[in-house]
Every structure is written in structure tokens, then in C-alpha cells.
Design a protein around this motif. Structure first.
Motif, PDB file in Angstrom:
ATOM      1  N   GLY A 187       0.823  -1.207   0.000  1.00  0.00           N
ATOM      2  CA  GLY A 187       0.000   0.000   0.000  1.00  0.00           C
ATOM      3  C   GLY A 187       0.850   1.247   0.000  1.00  0.00           C
ATOM      4  O   GLY A 187       1.985   1.244   0.485  1.00  0.00           O
ATOM      5  N   GLY A 188       0.295   2.320  -0.527  1.00  0.00           N
ATOM      6  CA  GLY A 188       1.032   3.562  -0.713  1.00  0.00           C
ATOM      7  C   GLY A 188       1.336   4.300   0.577  1.00  0.00           C
ATOM      8  O   GLY A 188       0.869   3.920   1.657  1.00  0.00           O
ATOM      9  N   ILE A 189       2.136   5.361   0.427  1.00  0.00           N
ATOM     10  CA  ILE A 189       2.433   6.264   1.546  1.00  0.00           C
ATOM     11  C   ILE A 189       1.944   7.649   1.151  1.00  0.00           C
ATOM     12  O   ILE A 189       2.266   8.156   0.076  1.00  0.00           O
ATOM     13  CB  ILE A 189       3.942   6.303   1.852  1.00  0.00           C
ATOM     14  CG1 ILE A 189       4.403   4.931   2.359  1.00  0.00           C
ATOM     15  CG2 ILE A 189       4.256   7.384   2.881  1.00  0.00           C
ATOM     16  CD1 ILE A 189       5.890   4.836   2.636  1.00  0.00           C
ATOM     17  N   ARG A 190       1.150   8.242   2.034  1.00  0.00           N
ATOM     18  CA  ARG A 190       0.542   9.542   1.775  1.00  0.00           C
ATOM     19  C   ARG A 190       1.202  10.612   2.627  1.00  0.00           C
ATOM     20  O   ARG A 190       1.445  10.399   3.813  1.00  0.00           O
ATOM     21  CB  ARG A 190      -0.950   9.433   2.117  1.00  0.00           C
ATOM     22  CG  ARG A 190      -1.703  10.707   2.042  1.00  0.00           C
ATOM     23  CD  ARG A 190      -3.176  10.481   2.260  1.00  0.00           C
ATOM     24  NE  ARG A 190      -3.812   9.843   1.123  1.00  0.00           N
ATOM     25  CZ  ARG A 190      -5.128   9.819   0.919  1.00  0.00           C
ATOM     26  NH1 ARG A 190      -5.942  10.365   1.793  1.00  0.00           N
ATOM     27  NH2 ARG A 190      -5.630   9.229  -0.144  1.00  0.00           N
ATOM     28  N   TYR A 191       1.520  11.761   2.012  1.00  0.00           N
ATOM     29  CA  TYR A 191       2.000  12.929   2.759  1.00  0.00           C
ATOM     30  C   TYR A 191       0.926  14.001   2.660  1.00  0.00           C
ATOM     31  O   TYR A 191       0.671  14.536   1.572  1.00  0.00           O
ATOM     32  CB  TYR A 191       3.292  13.493   2.146  1.00  0.00           C
ATOM     33  CG  TYR A 191       4.554  12.681   2.396  1.00  0.00           C
ATOM     34  CD1 TYR A 191       4.530  11.499   3.126  1.00  0.00           C
ATOM     35  CD2 TYR A 191       5.777  13.111   1.886  1.00  0.00           C
ATOM     36  CE1 TYR A 191       5.688  10.770   3.344  1.00  0.00           C
ATOM     37  CE2 TYR A 191       6.944  12.384   2.100  1.00  0.00           C
ATOM     38  CZ  TYR A 191       6.887  11.211   2.828  1.00  0.00           C
ATOM     39  OH  TYR A 191       8.036  10.488   3.031  1.00  0.00           O
ATOM     40  N   ALA A 192       0.285  14.312   3.767  1.00  0.00           N
ATOM     41  CA  ALA A 192      -0.735  15.366   3.763  1.00  0.00           C
ATOM     42  C   ALA A 192      -0.958  15.815   5.205  1.00  0.00           C
ATOM     43  O   ALA A 192      -0.819  15.024   6.136  1.00  0.00           O
ATOM     44  CB  ALA A 192      -2.038  14.857   3.155  1.00  0.00           C
ATOM     45  N   HIS A 247      -6.808   7.110  11.727  1.00  0.00           N
ATOM     46  CA  HIS A 247      -8.121   6.693  11.227  1.00  0.00           C
ATOM     47  C   HIS A 247      -8.115   6.597   9.693  1.00  0.00           C
ATOM     48  O   HIS A 247      -8.564   5.612   9.103  1.00  0.00           O
ATOM     49  CB  HIS A 247      -9.155   7.717  11.695  1.00  0.00           C
ATOM     50  CG  HIS A 247     -10.529   7.441  11.224  1.00  0.00           C
ATOM     51  ND1 HIS A 247     -11.388   6.614  11.894  1.00  0.00           N
ATOM     52  CD2 HIS A 247     -11.196   7.847  10.109  1.00  0.00           C
ATOM     53  CE1 HIS A 247     -12.526   6.538  11.241  1.00  0.00           C
ATOM     54  NE2 HIS A 247     -12.442   7.271  10.147  1.00  0.00           N
ATOM     55  N   GLU A 248      -7.554   7.637   9.053  1.00  0.00           N
ATOM     56  CA  GLU A 248      -7.520   7.668   7.586  1.00  0.00           C
ATOM     57  C   GLU A 248      -6.635   6.541   7.044  1.00  0.00           C
ATOM     58  O   GLU A 248      -6.994   5.859   6.075  1.00  0.00           O
ATOM     59  CB  GLU A 248      -6.991   9.028   7.118  1.00  0.00           C
ATOM     60  CG  GLU A 248      -6.945   9.150   5.611  1.00  0.00           C
ATOM     61  CD  GLU A 248      -6.303  10.459   5.157  1.00  0.00           C
ATOM     62  OE1 GLU A 248      -7.014  11.314   4.638  1.00  0.00           O
ATOM     63  OE2 GLU A 248      -5.074  10.623   5.321  1.00  0.00           O
ATOM     64  N   VAL A 249      -5.479   6.345   7.687  1.00  0.00           N
ATOM     65  CA  VAL A 249      -4.549   5.325   7.193  1.00  0.00           C
ATOM     66  C   VAL A 249      -5.174   3.929   7.338  1.00  0.00           C
ATOM     67  O   VAL A 249      -5.007   3.061   6.473  1.00  0.00           O
ATOM     68  CB  VAL A 249      -3.177   5.432   7.903  1.00  0.00           C
ATOM     69  CG1 VAL A 249      -2.214   4.379   7.372  1.00  0.00           C
ATOM     70  CG2 VAL A 249      -2.574   6.808   7.694  1.00  0.00           C
ATOM     71  N   LYS A 250      -5.935   3.732   8.415  1.00  0.00           N
ATOM     72  CA  LYS A 250      -6.612   2.442   8.599  1.00  0.00           C
ATOM     73  C   LYS A 250      -7.620   2.202   7.472  1.00  0.00           C
ATOM     74  O   LYS A 250      -7.718   1.101   6.922  1.00  0.00           O
ATOM     75  CB  LYS A 250      -7.365   2.418   9.926  1.00  0.00           C
ATOM     76  CG  LYS A 250      -6.522   2.070  11.131  1.00  0.00           C
ATOM     77  CD  LYS A 250      -7.398   2.201  12.337  1.00  0.00           C
ATOM     78  CE  LYS A 250      -6.950   1.396  13.511  1.00  0.00           C
ATOM     79  NZ  LYS A 250      -7.794   1.623  14.681  1.00  0.00           N
ATOM     80  N   ALA A 251      -8.377   3.246   7.148  1.00  0.00           N
ATOM     81  CA  ALA A 251      -9.383   3.124   6.073  1.00  0.00           C
ATOM     82  C   ALA A 251      -8.704   2.775   4.752  1.00  0.00           C
ATOM     83  O   ALA A 251      -9.140   1.886   4.017  1.00  0.00           O
ATOM     84  CB  ALA A 251     -10.154   4.436   5.936  1.00  0.00           C
ATOM     85  N   VAL A 279       2.244  10.176   6.506  1.00  0.00           N
ATOM     86  CA  VAL A 279       3.042  11.098   7.303  1.00  0.00           C
ATOM     87  C   VAL A 279       2.283  12.424   7.317  1.00  0.00           C
ATOM     88  O   VAL A 279       1.877  12.925   6.263  1.00  0.00           O
ATOM     89  CB  VAL A 279       4.464  11.270   6.724  1.00  0.00           C
ATOM     90  CG1 VAL A 279       5.268  12.254   7.574  1.00  0.00           C
ATOM     91  CG2 VAL A 279       5.184   9.920   6.649  1.00  0.00           C
ATOM     92  N   GLN A 280       2.097  12.948   8.551  1.00  0.00           N
ATOM     93  CA  GLN A 280       1.233  14.121   8.713  1.00  0.00           C
ATOM     94  C   GLN A 280       2.025  15.401   8.449  1.00  0.00           C
ATOM     95  O   GLN A 280       2.417  16.105   9.383  1.00  0.00           O
ATOM     96  CB  GLN A 280       0.683  14.110  10.136  1.00  0.00           C
ATOM     97  CG  GLN A 280      -0.521  14.956  10.363  1.00  0.00           C
ATOM     98  CD  GLN A 280      -0.904  14.887  11.821  1.00  0.00           C
ATOM     99  OE1 GLN A 280      -0.103  15.225  12.698  1.00  0.00           O
ATOM    100  NE2 GLN A 280      -2.102  14.410  12.114  1.00  0.00           N
ATOM    101  N   GLY A 296       0.575  13.016  -2.554  1.00  0.00           N
ATOM    102  CA  GLY A 296       1.680  13.798  -1.988  1.00  0.00           C
ATOM    103  C   GLY A 296       3.041  13.143  -2.078  1.00  0.00           C
ATOM    104  O   GLY A 296       4.035  13.723  -1.621  1.00  0.00           O
ATOM    105  N   THR A 297       3.127  11.946  -2.629  1.00  0.00           N
ATOM    106  CA  THR A 297       4.437  11.297  -2.819  1.00  0.00           C
ATOM    107  C   THR A 297       4.547  10.781  -4.254  1.00  0.00           C
ATOM    108  O   THR A 297       3.538  10.635  -4.943  1.00  0.00           O
ATOM    109  CB  THR A 297       4.657  10.108  -1.859  1.00  0.00           C
ATOM    110  OG1 THR A 297       3.654   9.121  -2.119  1.00  0.00           O
ATOM    111  CG2 THR A 297       4.596  10.510  -0.400  1.00  0.00           C
ATOM    112  N   GLY A 298       5.772  10.487  -4.675  1.00  0.00           N
ATOM    113  CA  GLY A 298       5.986   9.995  -6.039  1.00  0.00           C
ATOM    114  C   GLY A 298       7.309   9.244  -6.120  1.00  0.00           C
ATOM    115  O   GLY A 298       7.861   8.806  -5.105  1.00  0.00           O
TER     116      GLY A 298
END
Ligand code: NAD
Length: 473
Positions: free
Chosen positions: A73-78, A84-88, A111-112, A152-154
Motif C-alpha cells: 500500500g502507498g504512503i501519503r504525505y498530507a 483513522h484515515e490510514v486504517k481506512a 506522514v502528517q 503527496g508522494t511519487g
């Protein structure tokens, strides 16, 4: 955070889809509970010195399901990222991987941070430190958990993750397979950057070819001349818009942070992107009307609305005003549960995220296979195929005394390159998965929609994995 005002949070939304699907399944309650639950949740807080002073950065990695290894699964930067969001998002990955038959458990990282507040050097240090934290707890590795890009990542961040992992494990021959979505020079694969958007196009095309469904919503079959509005001109939104346009659609509206633009005669997506790069805004694009606030763009007239930004964009507040006949969920969770009920009651057809944006993980799977096999796709067979085609064609030419022009001959005998194989594998995957879901949907008149059918299809495959392990009867 979960919503407390009576509306469901993102993770509850995903679980609502799960529960709806569970009503059509007869597995033991314990098995369903095991499938629904997040298996491991890892929270990290680490200090970083930035231009803003010393900051404590919060991050998460959630492995939703260990029924297959590795997790993926991806990694989000925002700035809005939360546990909660990462679990979803991790839960969605489990069902998504099962739907498209890629042998992974679902995971997600976050990562917040707002990447726009940091220099590239600071983002690099945050990325490397986050990776080191994952390594410490064995939350990353080719056979353990394999991240990829998300919002937010690439490729740049994936290269730093790989490099950090490789320096912790010198000599580990499969280290490149610890992350996907890498640049080509770092072990990436052709076609990964555009894979999610291309998959959205393949999925939408397949849905629009079903004449009976299109008739039900008052549209003619096929994508030709369909009008489209896209929210988010990032990786997924740009590529989805580009491929839909190439496939015959007219992109009439685009929404970004700063506002939206609308032109019923159509927008050239590449020209809009170039305009945004030059002026730092999509607004004031020649020939288009400016729309503010940006969210109003979603309510303009079109056949297909493609939300490709973030979750919770179509809510009970704006759902009654959405004019599109199809909502194609390129983003994860763009339609809330309440909005889904409103849209469905109005006859709007939703093509669900859990299926539609699975192109990214599909091509990530191909990249992982390429990394583990240490050979480029197509390298072994291309020349052999080419000479076989050449001999067949030559025989036909000789027997019919018809000789093709050189350019035409070359295009026929062409052997498959990596990009040809990736795109062919992606197209096959999206079409096969669509028909599996479709059969599930049409096979039982009580199944209300494509999303429930998709969850049923995924849950059956995951349940079989557990049962074959002998954990459940
Ligand atoms: P991205 O960061 O490349 O692009 C997102 C774009 O949306 C940005 O240009 C941003 O400015 C814009 N945006 C954000 N909020 C907006 C708003 N309120 N209105 C209009 N525009 C807004 O991210 P991405 O990789 O394209 O991901 C987009 C979505 O697709 C996310 O939900 C992500 O989880 C999902 N997704 C991504 C991939 C992938 O391979 N990148 C795979 C599957 C799903």
C-alpha cells in the motif's frame, strides 16, 4: 478523525461497505471479523530540524491484513493524515488487491505533513527517517510490507525509501523489491507512473460498454463524446483525464485547489497542465470559465464525474446537486456513505474506488515481480517473438505473392517491450476484475450496487485464503 456529527468517518464508510457485503455471505462470524480488523498499527513520532525550527513529525503504517505476504500500500504525505484515515486506506487495499488478484495483504502509510511547507532536502530527511522507523519494527521489506506512492508522494520519495532500506541491508539481493513506484533507473517499471489513471480509463471504458446499464442511466454505450469533469490534476487525475480524452471523451471541467475551470467545448488537459505550471493556477485558462469555490465545479453539467483528489468530496451537502450520471471514483473514498445513498436514489451510477483505482497496485505488482526476477519484462522473449512473427508473415507473403510496405511489416512483427507487457497486463486485469464483479452483481438481484458486489467478490477470495490455512472451517 472519525466524524461525530452523525456522518460516518472514512474507516466506518469502508466497514459499512464490508457489512453490506457480509449480509450476502455465510462465513463464520469469526472469519468475517478477522477479515474486517486491522492486523497491525504502528505509530511513530520523530524529531526533525527544519527551516521552521525543531518539529515532531507523526506517521503511521497500518497493515490491515496478513492473509497474504507481503502487505502492500502507498504512503501519503498530507496535513490531514491520521491513524483513522490510514486504517481506512489500508483496509481498502486489502479488498483491492483481492479484487485484482495480486497476492498481497493490504497496508497503507501516512506522514502528517504538508509537503509544500518543506524544502526537498527536508522532505528527503523526513522520508529517510520515516523509512528507518519502519525498518526498526520490521514494517518494510520485499517479503514483509512494500510501500508505493500515494497522495503527496511519487518516484522521488520511493527512491529515497529504497536507498535507505538498501543501506540498512547491504548485499540483500532483493532489496529493490522493498518499495514500488521507483524511478526506472532505481528498479522501477515502465508505465507505473500513469498506471492508476490508465486503469481508471480501462475500468470506465468497460463499464460504459455495458449497453443495458448505460440505457438505465440514459446514456449511449461507449466513451465516445461523453463529457467529463475531473477533480484533482495530480498523478491520477491528470492521467485519467488524458486517457479518457484519447479514448474519445470531452473533458469539460477540471477542479484544483485554487478553483475550477469549465468549457463545454472541451479542455486540452496537457495545455491546462502547462498553464498551471507557468502561472501556478489552472484559473484564467484561455476560453474557459473560472469557477470558485473549486467544489462548485463538481456540480456542473457532465456525463461522468471523476473525483481524483481526496476522500469525502461528495457529501450529503452537494450530492443532491451533482449532475453527472456516472461518478467514477479514481480517488479513495471520495463519496461519503450518506452521499452514496442520495446519488443511488437519484439513479447516479457509482464505479467504486476499490475496483477503479486498482491499476496502481496492479503495476506495482509487476514491478515487484521484475525486481525479484532481476530481469526486465520482455528481455528474454522479444527477439524470439519478433523472428517468429517475421517467419509467419514472410510465409503468408510468399504464398499470396503480396508484399507489405516495410513500416507496416515492422509494426506487425514487433515483439513485446516492457511497456507493452505492462499495459497489456493492466488492461487484462481491469477487464477481468470488472466482469468478476459484474457477474456477482447481476447474479443476485438483491445486491444493490457495484460496490457491494466488489466487496463480496474480494471477501470471498480472502475468506478462501483463511479457510485453506485451516484457521476457520
Ligand atoms: P497527487 O498528490 O498526485 O494529486 C492530487 C491532486 O489533487 C493535487 O494536484 C492536489 O492539488 C489536488 N487536490 C487536493 N485537494 C483538492 C480539492 N479539494 N479540490 C481539487 N483538487 C484538489 O495524488 P494522487 O497520487 O493523484 O492521488 C489522488 C487520489 O488517488 C488519492 O485518493 C489516492 O489515495 C488515490 N490513489 C492514488 C494512487 C497512485 O498510484 N498515486 C493509486 C490508487 C489510488
Amino acid at each position: 478523525m472519525p466524524k461525530t456529527n452523525g456522518t460516518l468517518g472514512f474507516f466506518e464508510n469502508v466497514n459499512r461497505s464490508f457489512d453490506r457485503a457480509a449480509r450476502f455471505l455465510t462465513y463464520p462470524e469469526g472469519l468475517l471479523k478477522q477479515v474486517r480488523t486491522c492486523n497491525s498499527v504502528y505509530t511513530v513520532h520523530f524529531p526533525i530540524k527544519t527551516q521552521h525550527g525543531y518539529e515532531v513529525i507523526s506517521g503511521w503504517r497500518v497493515q490491515h491484513s496478513h492473509h497474504k505476504a507481503p502487505c502492500k500500500g502507498g504512503i501519503r504525505y498530507a496535513p490531514e493524515v491520521s491513524e483513522h484515515e490510514v486504517k481506512a486506506l489500508a483496509a481498502l487495499m486489502t479488498y483491492k488487491c483481492a479484487l485484482v488478484d495480486v497476492p498481497f495483504g493490504g497496508a497503507k502509510g501516512g506522514v502528517q505533513i504538508d509537503p509544500n511547507r518543506y524544502t526537498p532536502d527536508e522532505i528527503e530527511r523526513i522520508t529517510r527517517r520515516y523509512t528507518a522507523e519502519l525498518i526498526k519494527k520490521n514494517f518494510i521489506g520485499p517479503g514483509v510490507d512494500v510501500p508505493a506512492p500515494d497522495y503527496g508522494t511519487g518516484g522521488r520519495e520511493m527512491a529515497w525509501i529504497f536507498d535507505t532500506y538498501a543501506s540498512f541491508y547491504p548485499g540483500q539481493i532483493d532489496a529493490t523489491a522493498c518499495v514500488t513506484g521507483k524511478p526506472i533507473t532505481q528498479g522501477g517499471i515502465q508505465g507505473r507512473v500513469e498506471a492508476t489513471g490508465r486503469g481508471v480509463y480501462f475500468g470506465l471504458r468497460e463499464a460504459c460498454e455495458q449497453a443495458e446499464d448505460m440505457k438505465r442511466i440514459g446514456l449511449s454505450p461507449g466513451l465516445a463524446d461523453k463529457t467529463v469533469i475531473v477533480q484533482g490534476l495530480g498523478n491520477v487525475g491528470y492521467h485519467a483525464a488524458k486517457f479518457c480524452r484519447e479514448g474519445g471523451c470531452r473533458i469539460v471541467g477540471i477542479a484544483e485547489y485554487e478553483g475550477g475551470i469549465y468549457n463545454p467545448r472541451g479542455l486540452d488537459v496537457d495545455a491546462v497542465l502547462a498553464h498551471r505550471r507557468e502561472t501556478r493556477s489552472i484559473l484564467d485558462f484561455p476560453g474557459a470559465e473560472n469557477i470558485r469555490p473549486s467544489s462548485d465545479t463538481l456540480e456542473r453539467e457532465c456525463d461522468i464525474l471523476i473525483p481524483a483528489a481526496l476522500e469525502n468530496q461528495i457529501t450529503e451537502a452537494n450530492a443532491p446537486r451533482i449532475q453527472a450520471k456516472i461518478v467514477a471514483e479514481a480517488a479513495n473514498g471520495p463519496v461519503t456513505a450518506q452521499a452514496e445513498d442520495i446519488l443511488s436514489a437519484r439513479g447516479v451510477w457509482i464505479i467504486p474506488d476499490v475496483y477503479l483505482n486498482a491499476g496502481g497496485v496492479t503495476v506495482s505488482y509487476f514491478e515487484w515481480l521484475k525486481n525479484l526476477s532481476h530481469v526486465n519484462l520482455g528481455r528474454m522473449g522479444k527477439r524470439f517473438e519478433q523472428s517468429a512473427f517475421d517467419r509467419i508473415l514472410h510465409t503468408v507473403e510468399r504464398l499470396t505473392d503480396t508484399w507489405l510496405p516495410e513500416a507496416e511489416r515492422r509494426s506487425i512483427v514487433h515483439g513485446a517491450d516492457e511497456i507493452d507487457l505492462v499495459n497489456s497486463g493492466l488492461e487484462e486485469t481491469m477487464i477481468t476484475a470488472y466482469h468478476q464483479i459484474y457477474e456477482e452483481w447481476k447474479g443476485d438481484a438483491r445486491i444493490p450496487d457495484l460496490r457491494t458486489a466488489a466487496f463480496i467478490s474480494a471477501m470471498k477470495k480472502i475468506a478462501v485464503s483463511y479457510m485453506e490455512l485451516g484457521i476457520f472451517p
